[in-house]
Write an enzyme that holds these catalytic residues in place. Structure first.
Site, PDB file in Angstrom:
ATOM      1  N   ARG A  25       0.816  -1.217   0.000  1.00 40.48           N
ATOM      2  CA  ARG A  25       0.000   0.000   0.000  1.00 40.48           C
ATOM      3  C   ARG A  25       0.852   1.270   0.000  1.00 40.48           C
ATOM      4  NH1 ARG A  25      -3.280  -3.517   3.019  1.00 40.48           N
ATOM      5  NH2 ARG A  25      -2.141  -2.967   4.896  1.00 40.48           N
ATOM      6  N   GLU A  41       4.111  -9.795  16.016  1.00 42.34           N
ATOM      7  CA  GLU A  41       3.488 -10.302  17.247  1.00 42.34           C
ATOM      8  C   GLU A  41       3.890 -11.774  17.448  1.00 42.34           C
ATOM      9  OE1 GLU A  41      -0.989 -10.232  19.246  1.00 42.34           O
ATOM     10  OE2 GLU A  41      -0.695  -9.739  17.133  1.00 42.34           O
TER      11      GLU A  41
END
Lengths: 182, 182
Positions: A66, A103
């Site tokens: 993006r 994470e």
């Protein structure tokens, strides 16, 4: 150069919240509705063009994928070069890479070793759509410096203010966020 | 509106050949050297802007991920919206998808079901960096039509003329290629 409150609200309203994407508990900020709207896309890009007109940048570097959308458009508006920073294995020539922790697990971004070498003393703006924990952006800013360019600022369309990504990234580069998200 | 022979040669020379990427026997056309060069990137995008100024387009649709680079910049130059066509699983909202066959196996591209619905009678330019066998572009053009828009042309920076992708794609949409590659 600064967006008015009305313009910020207009941009925020053009971004769509998608609940539980890519996984339960996450509200994904969908910028495709902003991009499809020529008014919103125009207001945003004109703002970035005005902000960076005086920075004497030589390249905009966008993060896969993006960041390519905003970065390539901005580079063209500023009349300068565009450099893609990509996920591992996508760039065809010799690369320099940098790992960062997610994470769960580790990921890696790369840039061509000669990405900015067509110009002396390259001054680079790093851009992506969103900063959350900032791991990718931190690695990308390091990469730009590693291959001999100066990363003068990191720019994000949205910043998740409840995460610490921006303050961590500010240790190594100026950070600008168009819209803060609570 | 037409590129001169000198401009075409200049653009071709700004693209780098990478032998044996992503696998032995393939010569990969590396457009990062074109993008980093503000002159080459500028000549290319100005040409596309001039070509499409009279098409009355409402959106440019770019194919993930290099199509984003040219598509988003062109949409901004034309003052219209940009729509990403992505690999499966990347778009957050409800999608329509289309499968296509690769040399070995099957792949799939997606677009948001409401990608062009912000405008009546959307007229869309599809763009990507390169057309080889044309499978992805064929699927992408079909997707644009499936979600209620008209794909008026498919544009590629490079076309591999020794493959049949362009003639197959011409069955469903006009095709424009900036640079032919023998």
């Amino acid at each position: 150069m600064t967006l008015t409150i009305q313009e910020k609200t207009f941009l925020m309203n053009s971004i769509r919240d998608i609940v539980d994407f890519p996984k339960p508990g996450i509200v994904f900020k969908d910028i495709t509705t902003l991009l499809a709207d020529k008014e919103a896309y125009g207001v945003l890009m004109k703002h970035l063009q005005e902000r960076y007109a005086s920075y004497e940048l030589t390249h905009v570097a966008g993060i896969d994928a993006r960041g390519f959308i905003f970065g390539a458009a901005l580079a063209q508006m500023l009349g300068i070069g565009f450099v893609p920073i990509r996920k591992k294995g996508k760039l065809p020539y010799t690369t320099v890479s940098e790992k960062y922790t997610l994470e769960y697990g580790v990921d890696e971004v790369e840039v061509h070793i000669d990405a900015f070498s067509n110009i002396d003393s390259p001054k680079v703006l790093l851009i992506d759509d969103l900063i959350a924990t900032g791991g990718t952006a931190y690695a990308a800013a390091n990469l730009i410096n590693k291959v001999g360019a100066e990363c003068v600022e990191a720019c994000f369309i949205m910043g998740l203010d409840f995460l610490s990504g921006q303050s961590k990234l500010r240790d190594i580069v100026n950070v600008y966020t168009v819209i803060g998200v609570d």
